[in-house]
Motif scaffolding. Structure first.
Motif, PDB file in Angstrom:
ATOM      1  N   THR A 141      -5.739 100.348 181.268  1.00 25.44           N
ATOM      2  CA  THR A 141      -5.633 100.265 179.811  1.00 25.44           C
ATOM      3  C   THR A 141      -6.389 101.422 179.175  1.00 25.44           C
ATOM      4  O   THR A 141      -7.541 101.682 179.516  1.00 25.44           O
ATOM      5  CB  THR A 141      -6.191  98.931 179.292  1.00 25.44           C
ATOM      6  N   LYS A 142      -5.729 102.124 178.271  1.00 21.54           N
ATOM      7  CA  LYS A 142      -6.323 103.265 177.586  1.00 21.54           C
ATOM      8  C   LYS A 142      -6.316 103.026 176.072  1.00 21.54           C
ATOM      9  O   LYS A 142      -5.401 102.380 175.536  1.00 21.54           O
ATOM     10  CB  LYS A 142      -5.517 104.539 177.874  1.00 21.54           C
ATOM     11  N   THR A 143      -7.330 103.542 175.399  1.00 21.36           N
ATOM     12  CA  THR A 143      -7.318 103.593 173.940  1.00 21.36           C
ATOM     13  C   THR A 143      -6.911 105.004 173.542  1.00 21.36           C
ATOM     14  O   THR A 143      -7.673 105.959 173.726  1.00 21.36           O
ATOM     15  CB  THR A 143      -8.687 103.256 173.348  1.00 21.36           C
ATOM     16  N   VAL A 144      -5.708 105.129 173.036  1.00 20.72           N
ATOM     17  CA  VAL A 144      -5.138 106.429 172.691  1.00 20.72           C
ATOM     18  C   VAL A 144      -5.441 106.731 171.225  1.00 20.72           C
ATOM     19  O   VAL A 144      -5.300 105.850 170.364  1.00 20.72           O
ATOM     20  CB  VAL A 144      -3.613 106.440 172.934  1.00 20.72           C
ATOM     21  N   THR A 145      -5.850 107.968 170.951  1.00 19.09           N
ATOM     22  CA  THR A 145      -6.148 108.369 169.573  1.00 19.09           C
ATOM     23  C   THR A 145      -5.337 109.592 169.196  1.00 19.09           C
ATOM     24  O   THR A 145      -5.363 110.602 169.903  1.00 19.09           O
ATOM     25  CB  THR A 145      -7.644 108.666 169.390  1.00 19.09           C
ATOM     26  N   ILE A 146      -4.622 109.477 168.074  1.00 18.27           N
ATOM     27  CA  ILE A 146      -3.891 110.599 167.480  1.00 18.27           C
ATOM     28  C   ILE A 146      -4.694 111.108 166.291  1.00 18.27           C
ATOM     29  O   ILE A 146      -5.164 110.311 165.471  1.00 18.27           O
ATOM     30  CB  ILE A 146      -2.487 110.170 167.028  1.00 18.27           C
ATOM     31  N   SER A 147      -4.869 112.414 166.191  1.00 16.96           N
ATOM     32  CA  SER A 147      -5.570 112.981 165.035  1.00 16.96           C
ATOM     33  C   SER A 147      -4.720 114.052 164.379  1.00 16.96           C
ATOM     34  O   SER A 147      -3.954 114.755 165.050  1.00 16.96           O
ATOM     35  CB  SER A 147      -6.930 113.562 165.440  1.00 16.96           C
TER      36      SER A 147
END
Length: 204
Positions: free
Chosen positions: A84-90
């Motif tokens: 499980t990954k926490t993906v962040t878009i900026s």
């Protein structure tokens, strides 16, 4: 104000200072996939003022990559590892940065369960119907069936695994039945002995 020694001229300039409007990143639902799934996810990123955007995506699952495809970010590939990954878009417009995070769960496929099939013995000309095979799949995937080396005259239903037909040829057959969930295939083998009918003998 300007003065040349003879007179003074004045001019008024309106100078409007506005607050920057930060980029907008569309809402992204949490993602769930299995290892080897094909992924193609687009996320819209916009800036109402038309500023150039500098984009980034961090912590993608292994096997996935992202590309800038204005006005979207496009994430593609096939996951190669469970977790499980926490993906962040900026998105940065030169003034402000907007972030959007979501979780991405990747699981391993659970193989179908295929029970063993008992050895069979019949005669040429017998009508055979073994019924549906009671295979199951813990992930709820649709199952498809296949078989190799069935005695002549028999067929297997790809959706139910039902083996039926009229035996046409004698012999000893090592039959292999397989079931697939679209990710993995499981097989079981059994013997099928088919003999010719022997007519009764009248003595006296």
């Amino acid at each position: 104000t300007a003065e040349d020694g003879y007179g003074i001229s004045n001019a008024t300039i309106d100078w409007v200072i506005s607050r920057n409007q930060a980029p907008t990143i569309a809402q992204v639902t949490n993602q769930t996939h299995r290892v080897t799934d094909l992924v193609d996810l687009s996320v819209q990123v916009t800036d109402v003022e038309g500023d150039e955007l500098f984009l980034s995506v961090s912590s993608l699952p292994a096997g996935l990559t992202w590309q800038s495809n204005p006005p979207d970010i496009r994430i593609t590939g096939s996951p190669t590892q469970a977790g499980t990954k926490t993906v962040t878009i900026s998105a940065y417009d030169g003034f402000d940065t907007t972030f959007r995070s979501f979780t991405w769960q990747v699981t391993n496929n659970q193989k179908p369960n295929l029970p063993s099939i008992a050895s069979q013995s019949n005669r040429v000309g017998d009508q055979v119907d073994l019924g549906s095979i009671s295979a199951s799949d813990a992930d709820g995937d649709p199952l498809t069936f296949s078989a190799t080396n069935l005695p002549a005259g028999l067929n297997i239903d790809v959706n139910s695994g039902r083996i039926a037909g009229e035996l046409q040829q004698e012999g000893s057959f090592s039959v292999t039945v397989s079931v697939s969930d679209g990710y993995d295939q499981v097989s079981t083998s059994f013997n099928w002995n088919v003999i010719l009918n022997q007519a009764p003998i009248i003595t006296g």
